[in-house]
Design a protein around this motif. Structure first.
Motif: not given
Length: 390
Positions: A50-67
């Motif tokens: 449970x960090x406060x945030x994560x970072x990835x380079x790919x936008x599609x991967x970011x959307x998947x993580x948000x969901x």
């Protein structure tokens, strides 16, 4: 309580860092985790820690993580895009940055942490190999501090006098296991498979670093790194092959004293040392039993078996852009080897050809110039491979 960002959280260093951090919830809180392609692993880690945030380079991967975070009721922000790593490395609320991204990809975020004045736990040796002067200048100007995480450099750091006093040092002795080919025939080394090259006898590391250990280029890069970290010349740094990987490095003094740091081969030891510095904190590492270890062996590295070590010292002594060139060529050649496109023995030959072509370049003084030289060396390595294949 200190806030920490872990760059390269899904790699072996990142996972070991999270293990140590989890043992001390009263001392640390996780601000951010990052990953490149192992998105499922990052998701699992984020839900666990449970960090406060994560970072990835790919936008599609970011959307998947948000969901997925919404689905699991996890209030974790997701950063993505070109500046995501730099953002989590330089965030105002962050105290410690574990720089554990492998290769040149870790340079921009390490520079960002330096400029922001963070305490950098440096596992990404390329920040110094590619851009030693640039990185250290950014640390000075930003007020950042650097604690080495490589087991060898952390060992040296522990054996040095306090308060930065370097007087009386005769030599730094870096140890290396010798990897899986320490006793192999030259014929077997030449035709070694990726599976054989990554089968390190002592350490559990990623595939790229394991290949570098097999060629001993990893130790060569550590030689260059030691020059920048400790301000010593190439002639004051020696390498010893130590197959047991218990003595992690030594410092010899002019009075004849030799101080060594010993421990079981577990990266949680140097990580815990840096996380707790100047205090000592529990790491979870099994205590060292010297009686059970039996004997400790040392031998000089074989220059015929390990030509990449010679290339690294040559690059350091050229006092220019050669370390950056060598690192870039090696990343390309190791990638090609792991992909089955070249033989193991070709790694050193490609590295040497590129070093011969571009090793005379002046040392870059700005980040953009470092990236430019890195790109030219990568293109040169690909051209060498194309010529060899034709």
């Amino acid at each position: 309580m200190k806030a920490i960002t872990v760059l390269g959280a899904t790699g072996s260093i990142g996972l070991s860092t999270l293990d140590v951090v989890a043992r001390h919830p009263e001392r640390f809180r996780l601000h951010a985790l990052s990953a490149h392609s192992r998105i499922d692993a990052l998701l699992e880690l984020a839900l666990k820690y449970r960090p406060r945030c994560v970072a990835v380079s790919d936008q599609a991967a970011a959307e998947r993580l948000r969901r997925q975070f919404v689905h699991h009721g996890a209030a974790i922000d997701v950063h993505s895009g070109a500046g995501a790593l730099e953002a989590i490395a330089s965030a105002p609320e962050v105290d410690l940055v574990m720089a554990a991204i492998v290769g040149a990809a870790g340079l921009p975020s390490a520079i960002a942490a330096a400029r922001a004045g963070k305490c950098i736990l440096l596992a990404n040796k390329e920040a110094l190999v590619m851009a030693g002067d640039v990185f250290l200048r950014a640390c000075r100007e930003g007020g950042a501090s650097v604690l080495p995480i490589d087991s060898e450099h952390n060992a040296v750091f522990q054996c040095l006098p306090a308060a930065g006093n370097r007087g009386g040092i005769r030599r730094i002795l870096l140890t290396a296991s010798g990897g899986p080919f320490r006793q192999a025939s030259l014929e077997a080394i030449e035709s070694a498979t990726p599976a054989q090259a990554v089968a390190h006898p002592r350490w559990n590391m990623g595939r790229k670093i394991s290949v570098d250990s097999a060629t001993m280029l990893n130790t060569g890069l550590e030689l260059i790194e030691a020059h920048y970290l400790f301000g010593v010349t190439s002639s004051s740094i020696e390498v010893l092959v130590h197959p047991q990987s218990i003595v992690h490095s030594l410092v010899e003094y002019v009075d004849g004293s030799v101080l060594a740091q010993l421990g079981n081969p577990d990266m949680r030891t140097p990580i815990a040392h840096a996380l707790g510095y100047p205090d000592r904190i529990e790491s979870g590492v099994t205590p060292l039993d010297l009686a059970a270890a039996g004997r400790l062996e040392f031998e000089p590295p074989d220059p015929v078996r390990f030509p990449c070590l010679r290339l690294a010292r040559q690059a350091l002594e050229s006092a220019g852009g050669a370390p950056c060139v060598l690192n870039a060529a090696n990343e390309i050649s190791v990638e090609a080897f792991l992909g089955g496109r070249i033989r193991f023995g070709d790694i050193a030959r490609i590295n040497e050809a590129v070093l011969d072509e571009l090793g005379g370049e002046r040392a870059a003084q700005e980040v953009n110039a470092v990236i430019d030289l890195d790109g030219r060396a990568r293109r040169a390595a690909r051209q060498v491979m194309e010529r060899q294949a034709s």
